[in-house]
Write a protein that holds these residues in place. Structure first.
Motif, PDB file in Angstrom:
ATOM      1  N   VAL A  21       0.853  -1.190   0.000  1.00 40.88           N
ATOM      2  CA  VAL A  21       0.000   0.000   0.000  1.00 40.88           C
ATOM      3  C   VAL A  21       0.886   1.236   0.000  1.00 40.88           C
ATOM      4  CG1 VAL A  21      -1.713   1.327   1.271  1.00 40.88           C
ATOM      5  CG2 VAL A  21      -1.828  -1.169   1.251  1.00 40.88           C
ATOM      6  N   GLN A  22       0.631   2.123  -0.939  1.00 42.62           N
ATOM      7  CA  GLN A  22       1.405   3.348  -1.029  1.00 42.62           C
ATOM      8  C   GLN A  22       0.676   4.463  -0.300  1.00 42.62           C
ATOM      9  OE1 GLN A  22       2.015   4.127  -5.170  1.00 42.62           O
ATOM     10  NE2 GLN A  22       3.577   2.557  -5.410  1.00 42.62           N
ATOM     11  N   LEU A  23       1.384   5.134   0.572  1.00 42.93           N
ATOM     12  CA  LEU A  23       0.825   6.257   1.300  1.00 42.93           C
ATOM     13  C   LEU A  23       1.363   7.549   0.712  1.00 42.93           C
ATOM     14  CD1 LEU A  23       1.113   4.923   4.954  1.00 42.93           C
ATOM     15  CD2 LEU A  23      -0.742   4.613   3.299  1.00 42.93           C
ATOM     16  N   GLN A  24       0.535   8.571   0.731  1.00 46.85           N
ATOM     17  CA  GLN A  24       0.920   9.845   0.135  1.00 46.85           C
ATOM     18  C   GLN A  24       1.188  10.882   1.225  1.00 46.85           C
ATOM     19  OE1 GLN A  24       1.466   9.676  -3.091  1.00 46.85           O
ATOM     20  NE2 GLN A  24       0.654   7.589  -3.053  1.00 46.85           N
ATOM     21  N   ALA A  25       2.384  11.405   1.188  1.00 50.77           N
ATOM     22  CA  ALA A  25       2.757  12.460   2.125  1.00 50.77           C
ATOM     23  C   ALA A  25       2.426  13.816   1.519  1.00 50.77           C
ATOM     24  CB  ALA A  25       4.241  12.373   2.433  1.00 50.77           C
ATOM     25  N   PHE A  76      -6.402   1.404   5.555  1.00 49.78           N
ATOM     26  CA  PHE A  76      -6.413   0.558   6.746  1.00 49.78           C
ATOM     27  C   PHE A  76      -6.428   1.451   7.977  1.00 49.78           C
ATOM     28  CE2 PHE A  76      -2.026   1.479   7.693  1.00 49.78           C
ATOM     29  CZ  PHE A  76      -1.480   1.738   6.441  1.00 49.78           C
ATOM     30  N   THR A  77      -6.662   0.845   9.135  1.00 48.61           N
ATOM     31  CA  THR A  77      -6.711   1.602  10.374  1.00 48.61           C
ATOM     32  C   THR A  77      -5.319   1.665  10.987  1.00 48.61           C
ATOM     33  OG1 THR A  77      -8.977   0.888  10.777  1.00 48.61           O
ATOM     34  CG2 THR A  77      -7.744   1.738  12.661  1.00 48.61           C
ATOM     35  N   LEU A  78      -4.871   2.871  11.253  1.00 49.62           N
ATOM     36  CA  LEU A  78      -3.524   3.065  11.778  1.00 49.62           C
ATOM     37  C   LEU A  78      -3.322   2.418  13.138  1.00 49.62           C
ATOM     38  CD1 LEU A  78      -2.691   6.750  10.845  1.00 49.62           C
ATOM     39  CD2 LEU A  78      -1.590   4.679   9.986  1.00 49.62           C
ATOM     40  N   ASP A 127      -3.470  11.107  14.601  1.00 45.82           N
ATOM     41  CA  ASP A 127      -4.858  11.496  14.880  1.00 45.82           C
ATOM     42  C   ASP A 127      -5.722  10.287  14.543  1.00 45.82           C
ATOM     43  OD1 ASP A 127      -7.534  12.411  14.654  1.00 45.82           O
ATOM     44  OD2 ASP A 127      -6.818  14.462  14.322  1.00 45.82           O
ATOM     45  N   HIS A 128      -6.213   9.625  15.575  1.00 43.50           N
ATOM     46  CA  HIS A 128      -6.978   8.397  15.344  1.00 43.50           C
ATOM     47  C   HIS A 128      -8.283   8.679  14.613  1.00 43.50           C
ATOM     48  CE1 HIS A 128      -4.368   5.873  17.871  1.00 43.50           C
ATOM     49  NE2 HIS A 128      -4.195   6.978  18.576  1.00 43.50           N
ATOM     50  N   ALA A 129      -8.916   9.779  14.938  1.00 40.99           N
ATOM     51  CA  ALA A 129     -10.201  10.092  14.317  1.00 40.99           C
ATOM     52  C   ALA A 129     -10.051  10.332  12.824  1.00 40.99           C
ATOM     53  CB  ALA A 129     -10.816  11.306  14.994  1.00 40.99           C
ATOM     54  N   LYS A 130      -8.946  10.967  12.455  1.00 38.29           N
ATOM     55  CA  LYS A 130      -8.713  11.267  11.043  1.00 38.29           C
ATOM     56  C   LYS A 130      -7.867  10.198  10.362  1.00 38.29           C
ATOM     57  CE  LYS A 130      -9.024  16.286  11.582  1.00 38.29           C
ATOM     58  NZ  LYS A 130      -8.337  17.598  11.385  1.00 38.29           N
ATOM     59  N   ASN A 131      -7.395   9.239  11.157  1.00 38.46           N
ATOM     60  CA  ASN A 131      -6.517   8.188  10.620  1.00 38.46           C
ATOM     61  C   ASN A 131      -5.355   8.795   9.844  1.00 38.46           C
ATOM     62  OD1 ASN A 131      -6.376   5.327  10.839  1.00 38.46           O
ATOM     63  ND2 ASN A 131      -6.743   5.131   8.642  1.00 38.46           N
ATOM     64  N   THR A 132      -4.760   9.768  10.462  1.00 40.82           N
ATOM     65  CA  THR A 132      -3.702  10.546   9.822  1.00 40.82           C
ATOM     66  C   THR A 132      -2.506  10.626  10.760  1.00 40.82           C
ATOM     67  OG1 THR A 132      -5.293  11.866   8.569  1.00 40.82           O
ATOM     68  CG2 THR A 132      -3.095  12.809   8.887  1.00 40.82           C
ATOM     69  N   ALA A 139       5.284   5.691   5.301  1.00 43.75           N
ATOM     70  CA  ALA A 139       5.085   4.292   4.937  1.00 43.75           C
ATOM     71  C   ALA A 139       4.658   3.535   6.175  1.00 43.75           C
ATOM     72  CB  ALA A 139       6.355   3.694   4.349  1.00 43.75           C
ATOM     73  N   ALA A 140       3.942   2.425   5.924  1.00 44.61           N
ATOM     74  CA  ALA A 140       3.475   1.621   7.042  1.00 44.61           C
ATOM     75  C   ALA A 140       3.827   0.142   6.844  1.00 44.61           C
ATOM     76  CB  ALA A 140       1.970   1.797   7.240  1.00 44.61           C
ATOM     77  N   HIS A 141       3.224  -0.475   5.863  1.00 50.65           N
ATOM     78  CA  HIS A 141       3.472  -1.894   5.661  1.00 50.65           C
ATOM     79  C   HIS A 141       4.938  -2.148   5.332  1.00 50.65           C
ATOM     80  CE1 HIS A 141      -0.933  -1.741   5.003  1.00 50.65           C
ATOM     81  NE2 HIS A 141      -0.879  -2.898   5.638  1.00 50.65           N
ATOM     82  N   GLY A 142       5.496  -3.104   6.044  1.00 50.28           N
ATOM     83  CA  GLY A 142       6.863  -3.498   5.750  1.00 50.28           C
ATOM     84  C   GLY A 142       7.928  -2.672   6.437  1.00 50.28           C
ATOM     85  N   ILE A 143       7.533  -1.740   7.325  1.00 49.27           N
ATOM     86  CA  ILE A 143       8.560  -0.945   7.985  1.00 49.27           C
ATOM     87  C   ILE A 143       9.014  -1.642   9.263  1.00 49.27           C
ATOM     88  CG2 ILE A 143       7.390   1.113   7.116  1.00 49.27           C
ATOM     89  CD1 ILE A 143       6.918   1.893  10.083  1.00 49.27           C
ATOM     90  N   LEU A 144      10.203  -1.268   9.698  1.00 50.07           N
ATOM     91  CA  LEU A 144      10.716  -1.706  10.983  1.00 50.07           C
ATOM     92  C   LEU A 144      10.753  -0.494  11.894  1.00 50.07           C
ATOM     93  CD1 LEU A 144      13.667  -4.053   9.938  1.00 50.07           C
ATOM     94  CD2 LEU A 144      11.307  -4.659  10.475  1.00 50.07           C
TER      95      LEU A 144
END
Length: 126
Positions: A1-5, A26-28, A71-76, A95-100
């Motif tokens: 999944v690619q996240l956009q900064a 997905f939910t952070l 921010d859990h409400a905004k998932n940001t 990035a999220a998936h695959g990070i250490l």
């Protein structure tokens, strides 16, 4: 999944910027997420991350100047960058998936090049 900064820009040394990474796929709450950067001619490096258990880590180069938050409400996830220096100039990615995300010295991103989204340019002028 690619996240956009987003949120990058041009700022003078000593200034501040806040980067954002809004996640819709997905939910952070259940994943580690991190910020990374790549300066021209250098390898991409870990800047900061929040582990799945909520532990927060920072690279030594940004400790005390940058703050990661979620921010859990905004998932940001955000990266507040203060006291910026010219050496902070880079393209910043989230990035999220695959990070250490294990410690201040163990922040690394996905090895799959396809997991990196479009980053945001941060330029700090002296």
């Amino acid at each position: 999944v690619q996240l956009q900064a987003s949120g990058g820009g041009l700022v003078q040394a000593g200034g501040s910027l806040r980067l954002s990474c809004a996640v819709s796929e997905f939910t952070l709450d259940y994943y580690a997420i991190g910020w990374f950067r790549q300066a021209p001619g250098k390898e991409r490096e870990g800047v900061s991350c929040i582990s799945s258990s909520g532990s927060i880590y920072y690279a030594d180069s940004v400790k005390g100047r940058f703050t990661i938050s979620k921010d859990h409400a905004k998932n940001t996830v955000y990266l507040q960058m203060n006291s910026l220096k010219p050496e902070d100039t880079a393209v910043y990615y989230c990035a999220a998936h695959g990070i250490l995300c294990y410690s201040d010295h163990e922040i690394s991103g996905p090895t799959d090049s396809g997991s990196w989204g479009q980053g945001t340019q941060v330029t700090v002028s002296s």
